[in-house]
Design an enzyme around this catalytic site. Structure first.
Site: not given
Length: 666
Positions: A363, A392, A410, A412, A414, A494, A540
């Site tokens: 992000c 992680r 990911q 991912d 945005h 979410k 997200h």
């Protein structure tokens, strides 16, 4: 329950592993060969007394795998797990449908009880061990102990003691006591962690569960009635890991023992086969646990997933990004990760007197890309997407195949938009999610909408507007969903989506989150129609979740037997003798030139080459003998459809290309 696929004329014994499949062919009771035009023969018929298999075939949503090319006599039958008698002379595929804690209260009770039985066994073997907590988890249970370090070898002793406890058929008895009485008993046992747990329990009376009259623990249940209810052959202790008490590095390091428990021995075996599939040939323990090595076949499938993902995102107006794996630690301080997520982040690196951090999220990078220039309200929506690898920290004992790793990629993205664009953007994400998942054969979902928690950033108006936009988008799609009141993140509401595989198991993948927090932290703005600076809304979203996890779900969904378009090797060219080897390489070159994944295999007798190709889940075989070489053709065999006849190389190539393009069978 067993799911059985039957097809006349063939019986096999199969354990389907994506990277290490094998099939046991039994002795024939009838002629095994079918002659081809050039005089050679290929095995086509076989029979056996019994079949044990963990193979899965699905033709839902038009994505047909090998079962879809079975003969018209093919049927699917569901039988009880204890009924292992199968008809002779039939092709049968069995797949155990593993229950979950949500679908089976019996399983949940078994797992919770196993945690207590394990704690009792540990304290019998290691009297100085102090117990802490022992919950059930997705695939079993764990318990944390304050004790001297143990190794995997010690797990055998603990399991034997558990077996003895189970065999004694001890009752599990619930007792209610006052807080004072619970405290008295805990102090008498000298269990300091139980005292701390007792302090955290607000309800009264305090509930205790006893195993016989020998062991007890603070617990709310549920449990089985007696230990004898549990099958000793359905339990396995898996690993030992370190875990800080309460997850605090300043507190004592505990020994966490993980176990798996099921309702039956058959379920345990199916789980272990599934776990092996997810670990074989893809993780690299020598380099460190939880780090994924994509070997050639897996890498090909990943390439297909990535290409599909990128193509659809570009078509939907996303700009693709590539961003670094590390950044200055200050970036993660601004984002709040160092305050709220530090226990899941790796230690910082000192580079020329500046601290850098491996990224746990993408992000902040995407926000930096947004901030590279001033935006006008006319620019919105701004959509950016990246297949970004993040890192992680996970305890070694919590690592699980491809589903829980330390480094993963990911899918991912945005979206930066205006308040009145939220609904349309969420609807667009839902449409894209449906489109991508359908490409891979998933068309059933469980959807949850999580609303504002007690502690949250952002005003009531924007929360209400964002939540209404999520609801409206789901209603427009006519998707049923459950509302999780107060289950949203502190920074926004979410949507979470679990996909359902061919066996009805649900896997958390897609998520869509509205964020009011990071735009504030990073002070991102735009200029509105009145030339005033305003704060955009940030969304997200991830469709697949991570490539590693999604690949694991695909393996489970197809049991490693991928459809033609997704198969890492689509066709294998096989010579009758080495005299045809040169022509085989010519055929393979033509196939590869047309984008078909093909290989040549030789050095064995043809029946062995065919069996090897079938074991390795190759969908199509192109057999080449003297006549095929003379006529510039191939004789085609499908792994489950059998012989499909002789055809020109051009026709063979064209038919494969068409099937791949249409996501259909050959």
């Amino acid at each position: 329950m067993f799911v059985i696929h039957r097809m006349a004329t063939t019986t096999t014994i199969t354990f389907s592993l994506f990277s290490n499949s094998f099939r046991l062919l039994t002795k024939p009771s009838s002629p095994l060969t079918s002659s081809l035009k050039n005089g050679f023969s290929i095995p086509t018929k076989i029979s056996a007394k019994q079949l044990t298999s963990f193979s899965l075939y699905s033709n839902r949503t038009g994505f047909c795998t090998s079962a879809a090319v079975a003969s018209p006599e093919s049927t699917e039958t569901v039988v009880d797990a204890n009924d292992k008698k199968l008809e002779e002379g039939t092709f049968s595929e069995i797949r155990i449908k593993l229950p979950t804690n949500d679908s089976s209260e019996k399983l949940l009770r078994i797992r919770h009880t196993c945690a207590h039985v394990m704690a009792m066994a540990v304290q019998k073997l290691y009297p100085n061990a102090k117990v802490t907590i022992g919950p059930w988890i997705d695939n079993g249970f764990y318990y944390d102990f304050d004790m001297d370090p143990i190794t995997d070898k010690d797990l055998k002793r603990i399991k034997k003691e558990m077996d003895r406890i189970i065999g004694r058929n001890l009752p599990l008895v619930r007792e209610e006591v006052s807080r004072v009485e619970a405290q008295r008993r805990i102090m008498a046992q000298n269990e300091p962690y139980k005292l701390e747990i007792l302090d955290s329990i607000k309800e009264e009376p305090i509930t205790i569960y006893h195993i016989g009259d020998e062991w007890w623990d603070l617990c709310a249940g549920p449990h089985v009635e007696t230990t004898g209810t549990i099958s000793r052959k359905a339990i396995e202790l898996e690993s030992v890991a370190g875990a800080y008490w309460r997850g605090d590095v300043k507190r004592p390091m505990l020994q966490r023992i993980y176990g798996t428990a099921w309702e039956s021995e058959e379920q345990l075996k199916a789980y272990l086969v599934s776990k092996k599939k997810l670990n074989d040939g893809i993780t690299g323990e020598d380099a460190g646990g939880g780090l994924v090595f994509w070997h050639p076949k897996g890498a090909i499938v990943r390439h297909i997933i990535e290409d599909t993902w990128k193509k659809l995102h570009v078509e939907c107006g996303y700009s693709l990004l590539y961003t670094p794996h590390v950044a200055k630690a200050d970036l993660w301080k601004i984002s709040g990760h160092l305050d709220f997520y530090k226990e899941n982040m790796y230690d910082q690196m000192n580079i020329e007197d500046e601290l850098y951090q491996l990224r746990p999220m993408n992000c902040p990078y995407h926000i930096l890309v947004y901030k590279r220039k001033m935006h006008s309200y006319r620019d919105f929506p701004v959509r950016v997407a990246e297949l970004g690898t993040v890192y992680r920290y996970e305890l070694s004992g919590s690592l699980h195949g491809l589903f829980r790793v330390r480094g993963f990629t990911q899918d991912d993205a945005h979206i930066f938009c205006l308040e009145d664009q939220i609904k349309d953007e969420i609807r667009g994400v839902l449409e894209l999610t449906e489109q991508i998942l359908l490409q891979f054969g998933f068309d059933r979902y469980e959807v949850n909408l999580s609303t504002r928690p007690e502690k949250a950033v952002g005003g009531d108006d924007i929360w209400e507007k964002a939540t209404s936009a999520l609801k409206d988008a789901l209603d427009d799609k006519a998707w049923s969903y459950e509302i999780d009141e107060g289950g949203g993140a502190f920074y926004g509401p979410k949507i979470d989506l679990k996909i359902e595989d061919a066996l009805g198991r649900k896997w958390q993948c897609s998520t869509i989150q509205v964020d009011f927090n990071l735009p504030e932290r990073f002070d991102i703005t735009y200029v509105d129609s009145n030339s005033e600076k305003k704060r955009p809304i940030m969304i997200h979203r991830a469709v697949l979740g991570s490539l590693e996890r999604f690949f694991g779900v695909l393996i489970e969904h197809y049991a490693g037997d991928f459809p033609l378009w997704l198969s890492p090797e689509q066709a294998r060219v096989l010579p009758v003798t080495d005299s045809q080897l040169g022509y085989c390489y010519e055929v393979a070159s033509i196939l590869k030139a047309n984008g078909i994944r093909a290989e040549v295999c030789h050095g064995e007798r043809l029946p062995k080459l065919v069996r090897t190709a079938e074991k390795q889940r190759v969908p199509l075989m192109a057999v080449v003998g003297p006549r095929e070489m003379e006529t510039q053709s191939v004789t085609v065999r499908s792994r489950f459809g059998g012989e499909l006849g002789t055809m020109s190389v051009d026709d063979f190539t064209s038919r494969i290309s068409k099937a791949v393009q249409n996501r259909s069978t050959f």
